[in-house]
Design a protein around this motif. Sequence first.
Motif, PDB file in Angstrom:
ATOM      1  N   ALA A   1       0.833  -1.205   0.000  1.00  0.00           N
ATOM      2  CA  ALA A   1       0.000   0.000   0.000  1.00  0.00           C
ATOM      3  C   ALA A   1       0.865   1.251   0.000  1.00  0.00           C
ATOM      4  CB  ALA A   1      -0.932  -0.020   1.216  1.00  0.00           C
ATOM      5  N   GLU A   2       1.980   1.200   0.752  1.00  0.00           N
ATOM      6  CA  GLU A   2       2.897   2.335   0.772  1.00  0.00           C
ATOM      7  C   GLU A   2       3.492   2.593  -0.607  1.00  0.00           C
ATOM      8  OE1 GLU A   2       4.259   4.395   3.566  1.00  0.00           O
ATOM      9  OE2 GLU A   2       2.217   3.822   4.156  1.00  0.00           O
ATOM     10  N   GLN A   3       3.630   1.512  -1.406  1.00  0.00           N
ATOM     11  CA  GLN A   3       4.182   1.648  -2.753  1.00  0.00           C
ATOM     12  C   GLN A   3       3.089   1.907  -3.798  1.00  0.00           C
ATOM     13  OE1 GLN A   3       7.535   1.539  -3.647  1.00  0.00           O
ATOM     14  NE2 GLN A   3       7.882   1.651  -1.434  1.00  0.00           N
ATOM     15  N   GLY A   4       1.840   2.015  -3.346  1.00  0.00           N
ATOM     16  CA  GLY A   4       0.769   2.426  -4.226  1.00  0.00           C
ATOM     17  C   GLY A   4       0.073   1.327  -5.004  1.00  0.00           C
ATOM     18  N   PHE A   5       0.124   0.077  -4.521  1.00  0.00           N
ATOM     19  CA  PHE A   5      -0.600  -0.980  -5.237  1.00  0.00           C
ATOM     20  C   PHE A   5      -1.123  -2.037  -4.264  1.00  0.00           C
ATOM     21  CE2 PHE A   5       3.577  -2.843  -4.818  1.00  0.00           C
ATOM     22  CZ  PHE A   5       3.381  -4.217  -4.767  1.00  0.00           C
ATOM     23  N   ALA A   6      -2.116  -2.774  -4.715  1.00  0.00           N
ATOM     24  CA  ALA A   6      -2.656  -3.902  -3.957  1.00  0.00           C
ATOM     25  C   ALA A   6      -2.202  -5.185  -4.644  1.00  0.00           C
ATOM     26  CB  ALA A   6      -4.179  -3.841  -3.910  1.00  0.00           C
ATOM     27  N   PRO A   7      -1.493  -6.048  -3.953  1.00  0.00           N
ATOM     28  CA  PRO A   7      -0.910  -7.231  -4.603  1.00  0.00           C
ATOM     29  C   PRO A   7      -1.963  -8.275  -4.968  1.00  0.00           C
ATOM     30  CG  PRO A   7      -0.598  -7.360  -2.240  1.00  0.00           C
ATOM     31  CD  PRO A   7      -1.194  -6.006  -2.511  1.00  0.00           C
ATOM     32  N   ASP A   8      -1.694  -8.983  -6.035  1.00  0.00           N
ATOM     33  CA  ASP A   8      -2.524 -10.113  -6.448  1.00  0.00           C
ATOM     34  C   ASP A   8      -1.975 -11.358  -5.747  1.00  0.00           C
ATOM     35  OD1 ASP A   8      -3.972 -12.097  -7.668  1.00  0.00           O
ATOM     36  OD2 ASP A   8      -2.971 -11.916  -9.618  1.00  0.00           O
ATOM     37  N   ILE A   9      -2.594 -11.764  -4.629  1.00  0.00           N
ATOM     38  CA  ILE A   9      -2.118 -12.907  -3.839  1.00  0.00           C
ATOM     39  C   ILE A   9      -2.746 -14.182  -4.399  1.00  0.00           C
ATOM     40  CG2 ILE A   9      -2.037 -13.982  -1.559  1.00  0.00           C
ATOM     41  CD1 ILE A   9      -2.049 -11.194  -0.344  1.00  0.00           C
ATOM     42  N   ALA A  10      -1.900 -14.990  -5.024  1.00  0.00           N
ATOM     43  CA  ALA A  10      -2.382 -16.222  -5.649  1.00  0.00           C
ATOM     44  C   ALA A  10      -2.403 -17.390  -4.675  1.00  0.00           C
ATOM     45  CB  ALA A  10      -1.508 -16.562  -6.855  1.00  0.00           C
ATOM     46  N   PHE A  11      -1.437 -17.417  -3.742  1.00  0.00           N
ATOM     47  CA  PHE A  11      -1.329 -18.526  -2.790  1.00  0.00           C
ATOM     48  C   PHE A  11      -0.981 -17.970  -1.414  1.00  0.00           C
ATOM     49  CE2 PHE A  11       0.051 -20.114  -6.943  1.00  0.00           C
ATOM     50  CZ  PHE A  11      -0.821 -21.178  -7.129  1.00  0.00           C
ATOM     51  N   THR A  12      -1.421 -18.680  -0.394  1.00  0.00           N
ATOM     52  CA  THR A  12      -1.097 -18.329   0.992  1.00  0.00           C
ATOM     53  C   THR A  12      -0.668 -19.601   1.713  1.00  0.00           C
ATOM     54  OG1 THR A  12      -2.700 -16.527   1.042  1.00  0.00           O
ATOM     55  CG2 THR A  12      -1.964 -17.389   3.160  1.00  0.00           C
ATOM     56  N   THR A  13       0.508 -19.575   2.342  1.00  0.00           N
ATOM     57  CA  THR A  13       0.995 -20.739   3.084  1.00  0.00           C
ATOM     58  C   THR A  13       2.000 -20.302   4.134  1.00  0.00           C
ATOM     59  OG1 THR A  13       2.202 -22.841   2.958  1.00  0.00           O
ATOM     60  CG2 THR A  13       2.767 -21.167   1.325  1.00  0.00           C
TER      61      THR A  13
END
Length: 301
Positions: free
Chosen positions: A213-225
């Motif tokens: 967010a500080e860098q100005g984008f919302a990441p596309d999180i494909a996997f969580t582990t």
Amino acid sequence: MFDTRHIRTFHEVVRTGSYSAAARALGYTQPAITQQMKALERDVGTPLFSRSGRGLRLTEAGETLSRHAVVILDDMSAARRQMNSFTRLRAGRVRVCAFPSANATLVPEALALLAAGHPGVSVELLEEEPPGSLRRLARGECDITLAFTYPGLREDVPGEVMEVPLMEDQLLVLLRAGHPLARRRAVRLADLADERWIAGCPRCRVHFLHECAEQGFAPDIAFTTDDNLVVQSLVAEGLGVAMMPGLVLNFLRHPKVAGRALQPASRRQVAAYVLREHLRIPATALVLEELRAVAANKAGC
């Protein structure tokens, strides 16, 4: 409940055969011995001695107590020796609860130092991510907890818990070895805004989202582990990129993955937490000292 001083005096009277001989052996006056034996007889509720001429004979109750007195005094002597072992750091058990990458890096090196200098001190290892590990400390399930925090996040710990800062752990970006940005020494998060991401544990994920967010984008999180090996394997197959602490890459590095520093740098703080009263326990204080030594060495690398 018996006064152990009276038991010791009683045993000496039985061993020497008279109050006067026991007084000489123990450095007491004879009236003091007499008073102690009267007090002991009041405690047990029955006479322990009967007069036989100028000597003493044990009553049946006295014979029974005499047998138990030997056991009681032996147990006290053994307990004293064991307590001396704890205070002189020849023995002791310390329960350490740490997050996985600390258990794989800081803890083993600290235990190696401990084993070399104090082989009688044993350590039980537990593993849990914060804040669960801190709750275990508060419940008395461990003696030392290793946990990490990120800038702007402070642990909510009670006053009886002491925080001991250990080191800063630099965060890295994980890229597939053939990734175009892998040729750089440092990478900006904004340069990866269009990538798919693999996110880690809940605490790490919160920080990661904040950094993006500080860098100005919302990441596309494909996997969580939470599994660091799985994260690297996914990155190696080109299924995404990830943010990972440097401690992890100290012991686990996939050959098809490249770790690059973040620009600007991002770090997490690693600290030990211990109940203040436990710092007076020599074995606990020693394990904490070894952890600090290992962390200082890593921070200087």
